[in-house]
Design an enzyme around this catalytic site. Structure first.
Site: not given
Length: 282
Positions: A19, A45, A48, A180, A231-232
């Site tokens: 990122d 990612g 990850a 979501n 969210g991850d």
């Protein structure tokens, strides 16, 4: 104190990106150029992110993913190992490691452009590397997703992000689906699924069973700094809770606390306390 559950051994099949995050005063509109105030390099990612969050929460976690043979891959491997993730099942491809260009405004909203590169080369997996619980997202080829689900013998969680239509058999096999509110609206077929967790930011979380709301849990108030990766982290925490056999309200409350902590952190892979610490507060 709530009794500590036995966290499952988790296999995450998904993406690895680097990122490149730019902090801006306002997100650009189409055709507009904006200047960044700062730039940061982080491991990202969805695969990850979820693996790192699960490992930091205390679960034995293996990541099955694809990276290139480059400096970005070496950075990714180092960061994953520091988080406690088993990287024995990372494969190396001729294509470079995936990247994401991210713009984040002062309210934590973001724009993201992803170059999948090596992620697009992830092939079907026949073994989950010792994991008894499987967590997937959709930043890798559909064939890898469906093969992993077929290989799974235990609990299966699908985070349908980005929103894509999956075969009916794959959806039926899932013990938990995580989306979501935007993904929920984009995928009407989810109304027929056994158990779907729908997040709606500050509006909280709904557990939907066969199209009907079975439970609502309020969001945890927090200062939003960066929504990338939140969210991850939530997906990792809610998967661990349901797979460990916690009652749904407790599992969702713990995941809400983890997600709230994630959005208050500028990194897409924050450091978390152990799962038990959040459980004690739930």
């Amino acid at each position: 104190m709530t009794a500590s559950p036995r966290l499952p051994r988790l296999a995450v099949v998904g993406s690895v990106n680097i990122d490149i995050t730019h902090h801006v005063d306002a997100l650009p509109t189409p055709g507009e150029t904006v200047l960044a105030n700062t730039r940061e390099l982080h491991l990202g990612g969805k695969g990850a992110n979820q693996a790192a969050a699960a490992a930091r929460l205390g679960a034995q976690t293996t990541l099955l993913a694809a990276v290139g043979d480059d400096e970005h891959a070496r950075f990714a491997r180092t960061q994953l190992e520091r988080a406690g993730v088993n990287i024995d099942h990372l494969c190396t491809t001729a294509r470079p490691t995936g990247t994401a260009a991210i713009a984040v405004d002062p309210e934590g909203e973001n724009l993201i452009i992803v170059d999948p590169s090596a992620n697009a080369e992830l092939g079907p997996v026949a073994s989950l590397g010792g994991g008894d619980t499987l967590l997937l997202q959709l930043e890798v080829p559909l064939e890898a997703v469906t093969a992993a689900v077929e290989a799974a013998t235990g609990f299966v969680a699908l985070n349908l992000a980005p929103a894509r239509h999956l075969p009916a058999a794959t959806l039926e096999r899932a013990d938990l689906i995580i989306v979501n509110e935007h993904e929920w609206r984009a995928l009407p077929e989810l109304a027929g699924c056994r158990r779907v967790v729908v997040t709606s930011g500050s509006e909280g979380i709904d557990l939907i069973e066969h199209g009907a709301v079975a439970l609502h849990v309020d969001a945890v108030p927090t200062e939003v700094v960066n929504t990338v990766g939140a969210g991850d982290a939530f997906s990792a925490a809610v998967t661990l809770g349901f797979a460990a056999g916690l009652d749904p309200r407790t599992a969702l409350s713990v995941a809400a606390a983890v997600g709230a902590e994630a959005v208050a952190d500028p990194a897409s892979q924050p450091h978390f306390a152990r799962y038990q610490d959040y459980l004690d507060r739930a």
